[in-house]
Design a protein around this motif. Structure first.
Motif, PDB file in Angstrom:
ATOM      1  N   ALA A 236      76.214  38.184  58.351  1.00 19.07           N
ATOM      2  CA  ALA A 236      77.115  37.156  57.828  1.00 19.07           C
ATOM      3  C   ALA A 236      76.485  36.326  56.724  1.00 19.07           C
ATOM      4  CB  ALA A 236      77.570  36.238  58.963  1.00 19.07           C
ATOM      5  N   ILE A 237      75.162  36.092  56.807  1.00 14.57           N
ATOM      6  CA  ILE A 237      74.513  35.150  55.906  1.00 14.57           C
ATOM      7  C   ILE A 237      73.833  35.839  54.730  1.00 14.57           C
ATOM      8  CG2 ILE A 237      72.671  33.427  55.750  1.00 14.57           C
ATOM      9  CD1 ILE A 237      73.321  32.706  58.667  1.00 14.57           C
ATOM     10  N   VAL A 238      73.069  36.902  55.010  1.00 11.12           N
ATOM     11  CA  VAL A 238      72.225  37.484  53.964  1.00 11.12           C
ATOM     12  C   VAL A 238      73.027  38.041  52.794  1.00 11.12           C
ATOM     13  CG1 VAL A 238      70.595  39.332  53.468  1.00 11.12           C
ATOM     14  CG2 VAL A 238      70.285  37.897  55.487  1.00 11.12           C
ATOM     15  N   PRO A 239      74.119  38.789  52.998  1.00  8.10           N
ATOM     16  CA  PRO A 239      74.836  39.290  51.817  1.00  8.10           C
ATOM     17  C   PRO A 239      75.280  38.171  50.885  1.00  8.10           C
ATOM     18  CG  PRO A 239      75.561  40.449  53.770  1.00  8.10           C
ATOM     19  CD  PRO A 239      74.681  39.317  54.223  1.00  8.10           C
ATOM     20  N   GLY A 240      75.737  37.037  51.443  1.00  6.19           N
ATOM     21  CA  GLY A 240      76.156  35.916  50.606  1.00  6.19           C
ATOM     22  C   GLY A 240      74.981  35.362  49.807  1.00  6.19           C
ATOM     23  N   GLY A 241      73.827  35.259  50.471  1.00  7.41           N
ATOM     24  CA  GLY A 241      72.649  34.758  49.768  1.00  7.41           C
ATOM     25  C   GLY A 241      72.196  35.709  48.672  1.00  7.41           C
ATOM     26  N   LEU A 242      72.240  37.024  48.935  1.00  6.63           N
ATOM     27  CA  LEU A 242      71.851  37.998  47.923  1.00  6.63           C
ATOM     28  C   LEU A 242      72.812  37.969  46.743  1.00  6.63           C
ATOM     29  CD1 LEU A 242      70.829  41.031  50.169  1.00  6.63           C
ATOM     30  CD2 LEU A 242      69.322  39.416  49.011  1.00  6.63           C
ATOM     31  N   HIS A 243      74.103  37.826  47.037  1.00  3.18           N
ATOM     32  CA  HIS A 243      75.096  37.786  45.974  1.00  3.18           C
ATOM     33  C   HIS A 243      74.902  36.553  45.084  1.00  3.18           C
ATOM     34  CE1 HIS A 243      78.905  38.431  43.915  1.00  3.18           C
ATOM     35  NE2 HIS A 243      79.230  37.146  44.163  1.00  3.18           N
TER      36      HIS A 243
END
Length: 300
Positions: free
Chosen positions: A292-299
């Motif tokens: 839930a968190i990491v993809p948003g941070g990478l984006h």
């Protein structure tokens, strides 16, 4: 969250100067000083016990927020102190080891450190049932509930939940002295657990015998006197395909309780299976948080 779980796995609960022990003494002083046989007194006492500490953690979190590394360290340490996964496992394994050694007296003594019922009258199966029930229920109270409120509100949320849970254990019992004074502590803990308890029940179902777990949750949980422990323990018992619940002795009197789950009678294997269920649940929650968190941070 991962750092907090890792710290708990490596260190367990602090043996000395645990903040919750100090909070327990503080709460006991508040009860002695402010106890009145009124609900309003209990609400005031609860706010006096919890609000200053939650606000303090929120304030410190805000101050260190400009330094991400410091904020992360603080959050991990607070969550580590709020969860008790390793401690739960250590207590349960002591019961399991005693049962496997056919030492019923040692098993009774060990499970007595986990539950409030009279353990001296329990037979082998009842000892195993008590320990299994405690693992399932405390998996929600001591692990998943803290993770949920940390994910929602950060370090202040974890502190709020853990302190509320502690006050429920201290003040929430329905004794004549605490019936009105402890009303707020019991009800607030119920409210804070509405969502995490049901997520815990769903977690148990997904990681065990799902069909049986969902059936037991639907048909047995409403019969339990606790609105949150019912779903957790019914789903957990169904997930493990084990029979829990039933009569249990409290203060010298055997109290009737609804049956939970279905399948085999509990034994030492039931305790270890419950521990594995909670452990797998922790990894599932961490995986979901990562996704839930990491993809948003990478984006970003």
């Amino acid at each position: 969250m991962l750092a907090a779980v890792a710290l708990d796995a490596m260190l367990g609960e602090p043996r000395r100067a645990h903040p919750l022990v100090a909070f327990g003494r503080y709460a006991a002083w508040i009860e002695r000083r402010w106890h009145r046989d009124r609900r309003a007194a209990g609400v005031f006492a609860w706010m006096l016990a919890v609000a200053p500490l939650v606000l303090a953690v929120a304030g410190v979190s805000h101050l260190v927020g400009r330094w991400p590394w410091a904020s992360s360290i603080l959050a991990a340490l607070v969550l580590y102190l709020a969860i008790g996964h390793r401690s739960l496992a250590e207590h349960a394994r002591a019961v399991e080891i005693a049962l496997r050694a056919d030492d019923l007296d040692a098993a009774r003594a060990a499970v007595g450190r986990m539950v409030s019922r009279d353990t001296g009258a329990l037979d082998t199966s009842q000892v195993a049932a008590a320990a299994t029930e405690s693992v399932l229920e405390n998996g929600s109270d001591a692990v998943f509930g803290a993770l949920f409120w940390f994910a929602l509100l950060g370090a202040p949320g974890a502190v709020l939940y853990r302190l509320a849970n502690t006050l429920d254990a201290m003040w929430g019992y329905r004794t004549p002295r605490l019936l009105r004074f402890g009303w707020a502590a019991a009800r607030i803990d119920d409210v804070l657990n509405i969502v995490p308890a049901r997520l815990t029940a769903l977690t148990y179902a997904l990681l065990g015998h799902a069909r049986t777990a969902l059936h037991c949750w639907r048909t047995q949980a409403p019969q339990w006197d606790s609105p949150n422990a019912g779903p957790v323990m019914a789903a957990g018992a169904g997930a493990l395909r084990v029979r829990l619940g039933g009569a249990a002795p409290y203060h010298g009197v055997w109290e009737a309780r609804p049956l939970l789950g279905e399948g085999e009678a509990p034994d030492a294997d039931s305790i270890s299976a419950a521990l594995r269920l909670v452990r797998r649940g922790v990894w599932l929650w961490l995986a979901v948080a990562f996704i839930a968190i990491v993809p948003g941070g990478l984006h970003a």
